[in-house]
Design a protein around this motif. Sequence first.
Motif, short mmCIF file in Angstrom:
data_model
loop_
_atom_site.label_atom_id
_atom_site.label_comp_id
_atom_site.label_asym_id
_atom_site.label_seq_id
_atom_site.Cartn_x
_atom_site.Cartn_y
_atom_site.Cartn_z
N ALA A 108 -8.41 2.19 -4.10
CA ALA A 108 -8.17 3.35 -3.25
C ALA A 108 -8.89 3.19 -1.92
O ALA A 108 -10.00 2.64 -1.85
CB ALA A 108 -8.63 4.62 -3.95
N TYR A 109 -8.23 3.67 -0.87
CA TYR A 109 -8.79 3.64 0.49
C TYR A 109 -8.72 5.06 1.05
O TYR A 109 -7.84 5.85 0.69
CB TYR A 109 -7.97 2.71 1.40
N ASP A 110 -9.66 5.39 1.96
CA ASP A 110 -9.56 6.69 2.59
C ASP A 110 -8.47 6.67 3.64
O ASP A 110 -7.81 5.63 3.86
CB ASP A 110 -10.92 7.15 3.15
N GLU A 111 -8.23 7.78 4.31
CA GLU A 111 -7.09 7.87 5.22
C GLU A 111 -7.26 7.05 6.49
O GLU A 111 -6.33 6.94 7.28
CB GLU A 111 -6.82 9.33 5.58
N GLU A 140 3.00 9.85 -5.04
CA GLU A 140 2.73 8.78 -4.09
C GLU A 140 4.00 8.40 -3.33
O GLU A 140 5.11 8.50 -3.86
CB GLU A 140 2.13 7.56 -4.78
N GLN A 141 3.83 7.98 -2.09
CA GLN A 141 4.96 7.65 -1.23
C GLN A 141 4.93 6.16 -0.91
O GLN A 141 3.88 5.62 -0.56
CB GLN A 141 4.90 8.47 0.06
N VAL A 161 0.84 -1.19 0.00
CA VAL A 161 0.00 0.00 0.00
C VAL A 161 0.88 1.25 0.00
O VAL A 161 1.83 1.34 0.78
CB VAL A 161 -0.93 0.01 1.23
N ALA A 162 0.55 2.19 -0.88
CA ALA A 162 1.23 3.48 -0.94
C ALA A 162 0.33 4.56 -0.36
O ALA A 162 -0.89 4.37 -0.20
CB ALA A 162 1.61 3.82 -2.38
N TRP A 163 0.92 5.73 -0.06
CA TRP A 163 0.17 6.89 0.45
C TRP A 163 0.24 8.00 -0.58
O TRP A 163 1.32 8.31 -1.10
CB TRP A 163 0.77 7.34 1.78
N VAL A 164 -0.91 8.59 -0.90
CA VAL A 164 -0.98 9.70 -1.85
C VAL A 164 -1.39 10.94 -1.06
O VAL A 164 -2.57 11.10 -0.70
CB VAL A 164 -1.99 9.42 -2.99
#
Length: 280
Positions: free
Chosen positions: A108-111, A187-188, A93-96
């Motif tokens: 996509a997932y919410d925060e 994205e991180q 999983v990456a963070w945008v």
Amino acid sequence: MRSLVACFVCIALVACTHAIVLRGAPTPVAVEPGSRGTTLAMPRVGDAYGANLADGWPVWVIRHYDGTVTVASAVATHDRSAATLFQPDAALVAWVAGTRQLLAEDVAYDERGRAIGYADDDCFGDCPHIVEPLPAERDLDTFEAAVVGNRIVVGPRVAAPPAREVSRWVAYDERPHASRELVVPGEQRVAEPIAMADALARPIGSYALVTGSIVQSTVETPHLCACGACDADSPLAYGIPAVQISAPTAHAESGTLLVRRDPGGFTVIASSDAGACPTR
């Protein structure tokens, strides 16, 4: 006498066959993600960062604008499709930051780790954007998080509930969804991989991110190979679905892999196309 000799030869062959199986495939250790002894830094309000639990399992630490904190697993299950035929059953999983979303392949997932839809990267401005609902996807697992001063004490894993039922008004496509890994600006990634040799030196049952290739063929047990280095001494790769490849040549699938150290090699938990080995 002749039948007695034939019987002896048969027993010897069976014994040899079992010996080969036992040497080639030691039993993996069944270990769940552990958070015992993990204390993490508190992000600033609105920020997020990737971290590893005490046993190496990757997580995202997200501080919401209301001040609360979510520690979300950086591993998401995915549907099996032609695109994931040679891959493990989970994706990294990456963070945008631009959309404050978590992203695993095109889900996509919410925060807070709740699945919100299949996404697309063919967009202008903030990416990704949701293009269709996803009735069959689970939320991300999370971990209990207690705030103590300016630190976060991570507790047990909280498994996400089963996927929600399809609402009657949603037009559901019966065809299996063909997942693909999106490339989204900004994205991180959750953490930098370590060398394969360093992962081999870790304790049995611990986790690590590595860059390498899952190599399998019709005649050999799958192996995990470092980029540019694959031989008979490469560690075994467990957890890879058995696939009958209709060719005598090996198939290699490279990228960033979350692995668990097991006797004789690694169990491959999740993967990402990021960091794929360069092609020759």
